[in-house]
Design an enzyme around this catalytic site. Sequence first.
Site, PDB file in Angstrom:
ATOM      1  N   PHE A 143     -41.689  22.850 -49.307  1.00 56.82           N
ATOM      2  CA  PHE A 143     -42.442  21.625 -49.593  1.00 56.82           C
ATOM      3  C   PHE A 143     -43.795  22.023 -50.218  1.00 56.82           C
ATOM      4  O   PHE A 143     -44.459  22.937 -49.723  1.00 56.82           O
ATOM      5  CB  PHE A 143     -42.643  20.843 -48.296  1.00 56.82           C
ATOM      6  CG  PHE A 143     -43.169  19.461 -48.511  1.00 56.82           C
ATOM      7  CD1 PHE A 143     -42.303  18.416 -48.781  1.00 56.82           C
ATOM      8  CD2 PHE A 143     -44.529  19.199 -48.454  1.00 56.82           C
ATOM      9  CE1 PHE A 143     -42.783  17.132 -48.989  1.00 56.82           C
ATOM     10  CE2 PHE A 143     -45.015  17.921 -48.660  1.00 56.82           C
ATOM     11  CZ  PHE A 143     -44.135  16.885 -48.924  1.00 56.82           C
ATOM     12  N   ASP A 157     -42.368  24.495 -39.863  1.00 58.62           N
ATOM     13  CA  ASP A 157     -42.749  23.143 -40.253  1.00 58.62           C
ATOM     14  C   ASP A 157     -41.557  22.235 -39.934  1.00 58.62           C
ATOM     15  O   ASP A 157     -40.472  22.399 -40.510  1.00 58.62           O
ATOM     16  CB  ASP A 157     -43.100  23.092 -41.747  1.00 58.62           C
ATOM     17  CG  ASP A 157     -43.643  21.722 -42.164  1.00 58.62           C
ATOM     18  OD1 ASP A 157     -43.269  20.716 -41.523  1.00 58.62           O
ATOM     19  OD2 ASP A 157     -44.415  21.665 -43.135  1.00 58.62           O
ATOM     20  N   TYR A 161     -44.870  10.455 -39.474  1.00 60.68           N
ATOM     21  CA  TYR A 161     -44.628   9.188 -40.190  1.00 60.68           C
ATOM     22  C   TYR A 161     -43.259   9.142 -40.830  1.00 60.68           C
ATOM     23  O   TYR A 161     -42.948   8.193 -41.529  1.00 60.68           O
ATOM     24  CB  TYR A 161     -45.726   8.920 -41.227  1.00 60.68           C
ATOM     25  CG  TYR A 161     -45.998  10.036 -42.220  1.00 60.68           C
ATOM     26  CD1 TYR A 161     -45.147  10.241 -43.297  1.00 60.68           C
ATOM     27  CD2 TYR A 161     -47.102  10.866 -42.085  1.00 60.68           C
ATOM     28  CE1 TYR A 161     -45.388  11.253 -44.212  1.00 60.68           C
ATOM     29  CE2 TYR A 161     -47.357  11.872 -42.993  1.00 60.68           C
ATOM     30  CZ  TYR A 161     -46.495  12.071 -44.053  1.00 60.68           C
ATOM     31  OH  TYR A 161     -46.748  13.074 -44.947  1.00 60.68           O
ATOM     32  N   LYS A 162     -42.438  10.177 -40.610  1.00 60.10           N
ATOM     33  CA  LYS A 162     -41.090  10.186 -41.181  1.00 60.10           C
ATOM     34  C   LYS A 162     -40.132   9.654 -40.116  1.00 60.10           C
ATOM     35  O   LYS A 162     -40.162   8.472 -39.784  1.00 60.10           O
ATOM     36  CB  LYS A 162     -40.767  11.584 -41.687  1.00 60.10           C
ATOM     37  CG  LYS A 162     -41.680  11.950 -42.860  1.00 60.10           C
ATOM     38  CD  LYS A 162     -41.544  13.376 -43.347  1.00 60.10           C
ATOM     39  CE  LYS A 162     -42.475  13.597 -44.535  1.00 60.10           C
ATOM     40  NZ  LYS A 162     -42.625  15.006 -44.897  1.00 60.10           N
ATOM     41  N   ARG A 203     -32.112  11.277 -53.265  1.00 59.17           N
ATOM     42  CA  ARG A 203     -32.175  11.617 -51.841  1.00 59.17           C
ATOM     43  C   ARG A 203     -32.047  10.348 -51.008  1.00 59.17           C
ATOM     44  O   ARG A 203     -32.761   9.365 -51.239  1.00 59.17           O
ATOM     45  CB  ARG A 203     -33.516  12.304 -51.575  1.00 59.17           C
ATOM     46  CG  ARG A 203     -33.663  12.883 -50.200  1.00 59.17           C
ATOM     47  CD  ARG A 203     -34.962  13.629 -50.072  1.00 59.17           C
ATOM     48  NE  ARG A 203     -36.108  12.726 -50.075  1.00 59.17           N
ATOM     49  CZ  ARG A 203     -37.310  13.031 -49.592  1.00 59.17           C
ATOM     50  NH1 ARG A 203     -37.527  14.225 -49.084  1.00 59.17           N
ATOM     51  NH2 ARG A 203     -38.300  12.169 -49.634  1.00 59.17           N
TER      52      ARG A 203
HETATM   53  C1  LIG Z   1     -43.761  15.422 -45.467  1.00 56.87           C
HETATM   54  C2  LIG Z   1     -44.080  16.872 -45.337  1.00 56.87           C
HETATM   55  C3  LIG Z   1     -45.391  17.304 -45.265  1.00 56.87           C
HETATM   56  C4  LIG Z   1     -46.529  16.312 -45.409  1.00 56.87           C
HETATM   57  O1  LIG Z   1     -47.775  16.819 -45.127  1.00 56.87           O
HETATM   58  P1  LIG Z   1     -49.034  15.820 -45.108  1.00 56.87           P
HETATM   59  O2  LIG Z   1     -50.163  16.689 -44.796  1.00 56.87           O
HETATM   60  O3  LIG Z   1     -48.741  14.781 -44.076  1.00 56.87           O
HETATM   61  O4  LIG Z   1     -49.130  15.161 -46.433  1.00 56.87           O
HETATM   62  C5  LIG Z   1     -45.633  18.659 -45.092  1.00 56.87           C
HETATM   63  N1  LIG Z   1     -44.602  19.540 -45.019  1.00 56.87           N
HETATM   64  C6  LIG Z   1     -43.310  19.137 -45.106  1.00 56.87           C
HETATM   65  C7  LIG Z   1     -42.222  20.135 -45.011  1.00 56.87           C
HETATM   66  C8  LIG Z   1     -43.008  17.793 -45.279  1.00 56.87           C
HETATM   67  O5  LIG Z   1     -41.739  17.401 -45.369  1.00 56.87           O
END
Ligand SMILES: *Cc1c(COP(=O)(O)O)cnc(C)c1O
Length: 404
Positions: free
Chosen positions: A123, A193, A218-219, A363
Amino acid sequence: MTLDEARALDAADPLAAYRAQFALPEGVIYLDGNSLGALPKATPAALADVATRQWGDRLIRSWNEGWIDAPQRIGAKIAPLIGAAADEVIIGDTTSTHLFKALVAALRANPDRHTVLSEAGNFPTDLHIAEGAVACVPGARLKVVARADLAEALDEDTAVLLLTHVHYKTGERFDMTAWTARAHDAGALMLWDLSHSVGAVPIDLNGADADLAVGCTYKYLNGGPGAPAFIYVATRWQDRLASPLSGWMGHAAPFAFEDAYRPAPGMKRWLAGTPAMLSTAALETALDLWADIDQHAVAAKSARLFDILAAAGDALGLDCVSPRDPAQRGSHISFRHPHAHAITQALIAHGVIGDFRDPDILRLGLTPLYLSHEDVWCAGEMLKKIVETGEWQNPQYSERLAVT
Ligand SMILES: *Cc1c(COP(=O)(O)O)cnc(C)c1O
């Protein structure tokens, strides 16, 4: 699968009742809960209570009436979802900020080693933050290699291995136990992560002996847009690692107003500034829904929802890039298609909300708490219609917005 078969699965679904706990718009099949989870029905009232009673009425007294301890209290509610002890998790900041703190702390704890190792195509924020973190630690560097080359790249200079448990594009899942053991065998710390896996698949950080983890709320956890993220630090590391963002909320005695920084014991040292109570309250409300949910039931339903869309994709000859084995994936399904963007837009125009990931991925997120088998079956039929009729070729579907 037929519509009747999908309905029969709904009739026998142990999670079916949770759908009524979410406010979903009429006429929408929401397949993007892996990007922004749906709104729990209890959340607006909880937010109104924070605004009018806790803030409006109680004013500053609210800090002593539940606000100041919220980061730890809510961390403890996330702990069972990730296989952690209640005092190994705290919430606050964002996943990006937690990644920065964890990486710098891990590098400083391991001064004989200099490398952060991660996966190419991870990511974006993970790699961007890692780049920034190594720039803050003298001698440190970032090494990014393809998944197939990770095992070989782990060596005596690796301080920390940073992996995203479930890949945001393909949905591929790392074997947490095996990769944690590999990192440890090489003498490195393991940082996971969990953004795309928490609330989607069962996770056992303690069982895997993981050192550090971060993740989004938030997911799949439905905490609300930009909800505070979590960080996990294994008990054995808590006294040995310190946050480089040494803010007053992580001080051992913030209200002693000392000039010098002294990190708080336990997880509190990972706080930096004042918690954002409005979004924190929304997160807590969403987490209360998870209290009695069996993670294995969630995973089992996710696997059946996946099969419904996989069958629709197979009927169209689409290239499914997500693993067929449920143990090797998260809770979304991705198809590679040269016109994935237009297909996504056409689906959205028909009320089936998925998303597009550059350059060629459609997706579709599968959130077992609020999707029925019938919903997903209908989404599969809509996908078939759009691809078979070529409707996606309509020029209105080629316009790109800022957030895809
Ligand atoms: C959604 C996501 C993030 C988001 O990070 P934010 O700091 O909340 O923007 C980080 N890492 C992964 C792997 C994600 O899927």
